[in-house]
Design a protein around this motif. Sequence first.
Motif, mmCIF file in Angstrom:
data_model
loop_
_atom_site.group_PDB
_atom_site.id
_atom_site.type_symbol
_atom_site.label_atom_id
_atom_site.label_comp_id
_atom_site.label_asym_id
_atom_site.label_seq_id
_atom_site.Cartn_x
_atom_site.Cartn_y
_atom_site.Cartn_z
ATOM 1 N N VAL A 1 0.869 -1.176 0.000
ATOM 2 C CA VAL A 1 0.000 0.000 0.000
ATOM 3 C C VAL A 1 0.904 1.223 0.000
ATOM 4 N N LEU A 2 0.865 1.976 -1.096
ATOM 5 C CA LEU A 2 1.748 3.127 -1.257
ATOM 6 C C LEU A 2 1.299 4.284 -0.371
ATOM 7 N N ALA A 3 2.268 5.064 0.088
ATOM 8 C CA ALA A 3 1.979 6.210 0.939
ATOM 9 C C ALA A 3 2.622 7.458 0.335
ATOM 10 N N PRO A 4 2.015 8.615 0.579
ATOM 11 C CA PRO A 4 0.804 8.810 1.395
ATOM 12 C C PRO A 4 -0.462 8.520 0.607
ATOM 13 N N ALA A 5 -1.535 8.185 1.320
ATOM 14 C CA ALA A 5 -2.839 8.050 0.690
ATOM 15 C C ALA A 5 -3.277 9.417 0.158
ATOM 16 N N ILE A 6 -4.011 9.408 -0.947
ATOM 17 C CA ILE A 6 -4.479 10.661 -1.550
ATOM 18 C C ILE A 6 -5.823 11.016 -0.930
ATOM 19 N N PRO A 7 -5.898 12.132 -0.216
ATOM 20 C CA PRO A 7 -7.125 12.447 0.521
ATOM 21 C C PRO A 7 -8.288 12.828 -0.379
ATOM 22 N N LYS A 8 -9.474 12.593 0.109
ATOM 23 C CA LYS A 8 -10.686 12.989 -0.597
ATOM 24 C C LYS A 8 -10.796 14.513 -0.569
ATOM 25 N N SER A 9 -11.052 15.130 -1.732
ATOM 26 C CA SER A 9 -11.135 16.586 -1.787
ATOM 27 C C SER A 9 -11.905 17.035 -3.017
ATOM 28 N N ILE A 10 -12.745 18.048 -2.864
ATOM 29 C CA ILE A 10 -13.473 18.630 -3.985
ATOM 30 C C ILE A 10 -12.513 19.304 -4.950
ATOM 31 N N ARG A 11 -11.309 19.637 -4.488
ATOM 32 C CA ARG A 11 -10.323 20.316 -5.341
ATOM 33 C C ARG A 11 -9.961 19.479 -6.570
ATOM 34 N N PHE A 12 -10.027 18.156 -6.431
ATOM 35 C CA PHE A 12 -9.683 17.297 -7.567
ATOM 36 C C PHE A 12 -10.701 17.424 -8.698
ATOM 37 N N ALA A 13 -11.961 17.612 -8.362
ATOM 38 C CA ALA A 13 -12.993 17.742 -9.379
ATOM 39 C C ALA A 13 -12.913 19.089 -10.086
#
Length: 236
Positions: free
Chosen positions: A194-206
């Motif tokens: 499992v690669l780190a860091p995890a990519i956080p959930k964010s509206i910025r990606f959309a």
Amino acid sequence: MAKTTTVASLGAALAELGQRVLLVDLDPQACLTFSVGLDPEDLDKSIHHVLLGGVKARDVIVPSDEGPDLLPATIELAAAESSLAAESNPQHLVRTALRPVEAAYDWILIDCPPTLGLLTVNGLSAATDVLIPLQCETLAHRGVGQLLDTVHDVQRLTNPSLEVLGVLPTLYDGRTTHARAVLETIAETYALTVLAPAIPKSIRFAEAPAIGQTILTTSPRSAGAKAYRALALSLL
């Protein structure tokens, strides 16, 4: 969308570090092409013409002054699978197409289709490593086993040196039990890193692809941008 966002954002992060990067859009939906600000309908030539029309990749690549270069896709690629199958060594067409430009880049990142057809097999046959973006809020992990079966077939038949880098958690919310459980299940079931860091959930990606940029440009100080920069550093 997580896989396309990862290709675009990781490519941008590597380019920030001074690496020469080529992004390859192998998905007929052309999401990667859209996400870097190009309208596929405005393109005269795409990877479709490279694979089936005898056009050289260098004549189709769209250069960038600051970010990664792009080998774009158009909807024409959707009809390519049956034509590809009629070619000799159809699983090696992408590898053959990219070979003349390999020396110009430190990294070539391929955005494969979400389906496990001949285009994806081509991408895997051309690659040295596979990174699996995994959305931690869905049942997306059910497709990991099928993807790994395809990877093992490619290792056995066309690309024995192909390696799986690991799973990259995306849309990750560490506060939820479900997201943590998905990661634990993947690590235990498939023995994957499992690669780190995890990519956080964010509206910025959309928001970023809508204006043809990545989160590294639109929200450079956001947690998501920082995560992709950290991932790029770890891969280097």
